[in-house]
Design an enzyme around this catalytic site. Structure first.
Site, PDB file in Angstrom:
ATOM      1  CB  THR A 189      47.250  52.906  30.513  1.00  0.00           C
ATOM      2  OG1 THR A 189      47.803  51.828  31.074  1.00  0.00           O
ATOM      3  CG2 THR A 189      46.947  52.662  29.202  1.00  0.00           C
ATOM      4  CD  GLU A 334      43.733  53.086  26.889  1.00  0.00           C
ATOM      5  OE1 GLU A 334      43.681  54.037  27.322  1.00  0.00           O
ATOM      6  OE2 GLU A 334      43.789  51.988  27.737  1.00  0.00           O
ATOM      7  CE  LYS A 443      27.672  45.179  37.039  1.00  0.00           C
ATOM      8  NZ  LYS A 443      29.040  44.409  36.466  1.00  0.00           N
ATOM      9  CD1 TRP A 448      24.603  47.333  36.912  1.00  0.00           C
ATOM     10  CD2 TRP A 448      25.395  48.408  35.192  1.00  0.00           C
ATOM     11  NE1 TRP A 448      25.325  46.287  36.326  1.00  0.00           N
ATOM     12  CE2 TRP A 448      25.675  46.943  35.065  1.00  0.00           C
ATOM     13  CE3 TRP A 448      25.863  49.268  34.248  1.00  0.00           C
ATOM     14  CZ2 TRP A 448      26.454  46.766  33.948  1.00  0.00           C
ATOM     15  CZ3 TRP A 448      26.449  48.904  33.112  1.00  0.00           C
ATOM     16  CH2 TRP A 448      26.773  47.466  32.920  1.00  0.00           C
TER      17      TRP A 448
HETATM   18  P1  ADP Z   1      43.601  55.191  33.142  1.00  0.00           P
HETATM   19  O1  ADP Z   1      42.636  54.654  32.206  1.00  0.00           O
HETATM   20  O2  ADP Z   1      44.775  54.602  33.333  1.00  0.00           O
HETATM   21  O3  ADP Z   1      43.045  55.503  34.474  1.00  0.00           O
HETATM   22  P2  ADP Z   1      43.669  57.824  31.578  1.00  0.00           P
HETATM   23  O4  ADP Z   1      44.299  58.875  31.802  1.00  0.00           O
HETATM   24  O5  ADP Z   1      43.683  57.066  30.114  1.00  0.00           O
HETATM   25  O6  ADP Z   1      44.121  56.725  32.509  1.00  0.00           O
HETATM   26  O7  ADP Z   1      41.938  57.681  32.224  1.00  0.00           O
HETATM   27  C1  ADP Z   1      41.110  57.703  31.211  1.00  0.00           C
HETATM   28  C2  ADP Z   1      39.724  57.367  32.036  1.00  0.00           C
HETATM   29  O8  ADP Z   1      39.412  58.453  32.693  1.00  0.00           O
HETATM   30  C3  ADP Z   1      38.425  57.350  31.258  1.00  0.00           C
HETATM   31  O9  ADP Z   1      38.233  56.060  30.774  1.00  0.00           O
HETATM   32  C4  ADP Z   1      37.329  57.670  32.144  1.00  0.00           C
HETATM   33  O10 ADP Z   1      36.970  56.550  33.125  1.00  0.00           O
HETATM   34  C5  ADP Z   1      38.050  58.768  32.957  1.00  0.00           C
HETATM   35  N1  ADP Z   1      37.737  60.102  32.515  1.00  0.00           N
HETATM   36  C6  ADP Z   1      38.281  60.917  31.552  1.00  0.00           C
HETATM   37  N2  ADP Z   1      37.606  61.943  31.562  1.00  0.00           N
HETATM   38  C7  ADP Z   1      36.594  61.803  32.101  1.00  0.00           C
HETATM   39  C8  ADP Z   1      35.376  62.683  32.313  1.00  0.00           C
HETATM   40  N3  ADP Z   1      35.161  64.047  31.827  1.00  0.00           N
HETATM   41  N4  ADP Z   1      34.405  62.360  33.086  1.00  0.00           N
HETATM   42  C9  ADP Z   1      34.582  61.234  33.633  1.00  0.00           C
HETATM   43  N5  ADP Z   1      35.642  60.569  33.459  1.00  0.00           N
HETATM   44  C10 ADP Z   1      36.675  60.611  32.708  1.00  0.00           C
END
Ligand code: ADP
Length: 548
Positions: A189, A334, A443, A448
């Site tokens: 990640t 994940e 918050k 929210w």
């Molecule tokens: P990290 O969790 O370390 O930032 P990732 O690349 O796995 O790495 O990122 C996943 C996160 O990216 C998601 O949990 C979400 O918050 C955000 N994300 C992914 N796709 C989208 C999307 N289309 N719109 C909004 N947020 C997104």
């Protein structure tokens, strides 16, 4: 009674043998780090992947060993995807945009025994190598002899040349058949929310994810497509597209290291790209280039956006100005990563104008195989009314069950749900909309406020290049939104005028309490806003500046 059908494990090697047999002439086009274009077919890719598997045997790589890569999108990286996983080892892609500290941490945590690296990462390799001495047996530079850099590596760590290692092997390797639950690849990640953690994909999860994303209501690659993954192969396996493309017979156009608007526009037109995928920043860069240069996109039909929320203006601009359909997917490391994709349903396909846009900016509905729900802080499921938002949880055969090195199931709750850390609503039609990362939500007085929504509206203002909302401390409301903006070149920001952009779009109490203009915003190695850094800097802004 068991069924009487053939029992064939789902293995990554089948994808490439299928492509070589049935899409033999589909191309892999690679823009090389060293300059120039390399092209060959899926038949060549399969042959060279087998040669690589043999070479890995010569290098004493065993089943289960982790083999790391530091590379852009290109054909040698694809050979590693197939050669390493196909011979039952684990392809461990490392993000070269991370600082050397993180790269060393990740290599150590994974216990990788070999590192394949492109010439452009020589300095990074030299910085990291001493810290993995004794563990990493060799660095293999992904080039031919003529382009080999002069690297200084610690004693006991060999420096090898990819093309020499390949030349010393043969092509008699036969892909082995083994348990489909065997580990195939490992990706960390990006650490937006803490130290990087490994997610270990299996052959089975990879194939099911590639099947699901190939459906027409998802990425929907077809054999007539020429697909450009701008999303890097070191970032969640380029969203699984290096598997989905050969599975469907689509050709792959690999962009190498130059991902700016001009380079992408040139490559898309020269290589007749029909579809491309990447994060919003990339498409904003392309749009700016197209508008400034007057260049058009000749063959492109579709663009997939994911990784961060897709700004509405991107959907509108690509559609209206270039005839390119933008659609959005959601996922995370994940979840392999694709969990949802936004395409219309019969119930909303007729929508136009505002109503259509309100639907298209949502993150989409689940692919078959994934289930999702939203829960409150006590873990109770919330209604799918499109209004209430809660913590988003998912489960399915390509969702991780534990992080690398931890007990299977340890990342799940008692019912097998994985908490994504995203805050979202789900509407009655099943469309999920992210309103925040749980750490980023503002918050205010116990209610929210969605930072993503406020950011998206801010960037629709003509003077704003980029925007971030931070939850700033407030004596009365606990937290209030603070808007931080980067102006477009040659534009200045008028606070009152900027805040008028929110009129009629959000409840009055959502309005940012103040606006801070900065020259640039901090980003993570995957191009996302680094909210924790901004929070650190601006957490007390309202109190210190008397705005509260
Ligand atoms: P990290 O969790 O370390 O930032 P990732 O690349 O796995 O790495 O990122 C996943 C996160 O990216 C998601 O949990 C979400 O918050 C955000 N994300 C992914 N796709 C989208 C999307 N289309 N719109 C909004 N947020 C997104």
């Amino acid at each position: 009674m068991l069924g009487l059908m053939q029992d064939q494990p789902l293995l990554i090697s089948q994808i490439i043998t299928h492509a070589a047999r049935h899409h033999a002439t589909a191309e892999v086009v690679s823009k090389m780090v060293e300059g120039g274009i390399h092209r060959y077919t899926y038949t060549d890719l399969e042959r060279r992947s087998r040669r690589l598997a043999r070479a890995l045997q010569h290098l004493d790589v065993d089943a289960g060993d982790r083999v790391a890569t530091l590379a852009w999108n290109g054909y040698r990286h694809l050979e590693l995807y197939y050669g390493v996983s196909g011979m039952q080892a684990v392809c461990h892609t490392v993000n070269p945009r991370l600082p050397p500290d993180d790269v060393a941490f990740i290599l150590k945590d994974a216990g990788s025994v070999l590192l394949f690296a492109e010439t452009s990462f020589s300095a990074l390799v030299e910085a990291v190598a001493p810290r993995v001495a004794g563990q990493l047996r060799a660095v293999v530079i992904m080039a031919d002899r003529a382009r080999m850099p002069n690297l200084v590596l610690p004693p006991g760590m060999a420096l090898l040349c990819y093309e020499e290692v390949m030349a010393a092997a043969d092509e008699t390797y036969v892909w082995p058949v083994f348990d489909e639950r065997t580990a195939a690849s490992l990706c960390y990640t990006s650490g937006t929310t803490g130290r990087p953690k490994g997610v270990l994909y299996s052959h089975r999860s990879t194939l099911l994810h590639a099947y699901a994303t190939s459906m027409p209501d998802a990425i929907g690659l077809r054999s007539v497509d020429r697909f450009l993954p701008v999303v890097p192969m070191f970032h969640v396996n380029a969203w699984g597209t290096p598997y989905a493309a050969p599975m469907t017979g689509a050709s792959l156009v690999m962009p190498g290291r130059h991902l700016d608007g001009a380079s992408l526009a040139g490559l898309m037109n020269e290589e007749r790209v029909t579809m491309a995928a990447g994060v919003p920043t990339v498409w904003l860069g392309l749009l700016q280039h197209l508008r400034a240069s007057g260049q058009l996109l000749v063959t492109a039909q579709r663009v997939m956006i994911g990784g961060s929320a897709c700004p509405r203006m991107l959907c509108e601009a690509f559609d209206a100005e270039y005839g390119v359909r933008v659609s959005q997917g959601w996922g995370m490391t994940e979840t392999s990563p694709v969990g949802t994709y936004n395409t219309p349903k019969a119930s909303n396909a007729h929508l136009t104008g505002e109503a259509e846009m309100a639907m298209r900016v949502k993150q989409g509905r689940v692919l078959y195989g994934i289930d999702m729900r939203i829960v409150d802080d006590a873990g109770h499921e919330l209604p799918r009314d499109g209004v209430r938002s809660g913590n988003l949880q998912v489960r399915g055969p390509w969702v991780c069950s534990a992080y690398y090195g931890e007990q299977p199931g340890s990342a799940l709750d008692a019912e097998g749900w994985f908490s994504t850390g995203d805050v979202a609503s789900i509407d009655p039609d099943g469309y999920m909309e992210i309103t925040d990362r749980s750490k980023d939500v503002v918050k205010s007085g116990g209610e929210w406020i969605s930072s993503i929504q406020l950011e998206n509206i801010a960037v629709s203002h003509p003077d704003v290049a980029e925007a971030a909302i931070v939850a700033a401390k407030h004596p009365k409301w606990d937290e209030r939104p603070l808007l931080i903006v980067v102006p477009k070149p040659d534009r200045s920001i008028d606070k009152d005028d900027l805040l008028r952009v929110y009129e009629g779009k959000v409840p009055k109490w959502w309005l940012p309490d103040d606006v801070v203009v900065v020259a640039e915003l901090p980003h993570t190695a995957t191009g996302k806003l680094q909210k924790n850094a901004l929070r650190g800097q601006f957490r007390n802004y309202l109190i210190e500046n008397g705005a509260a």
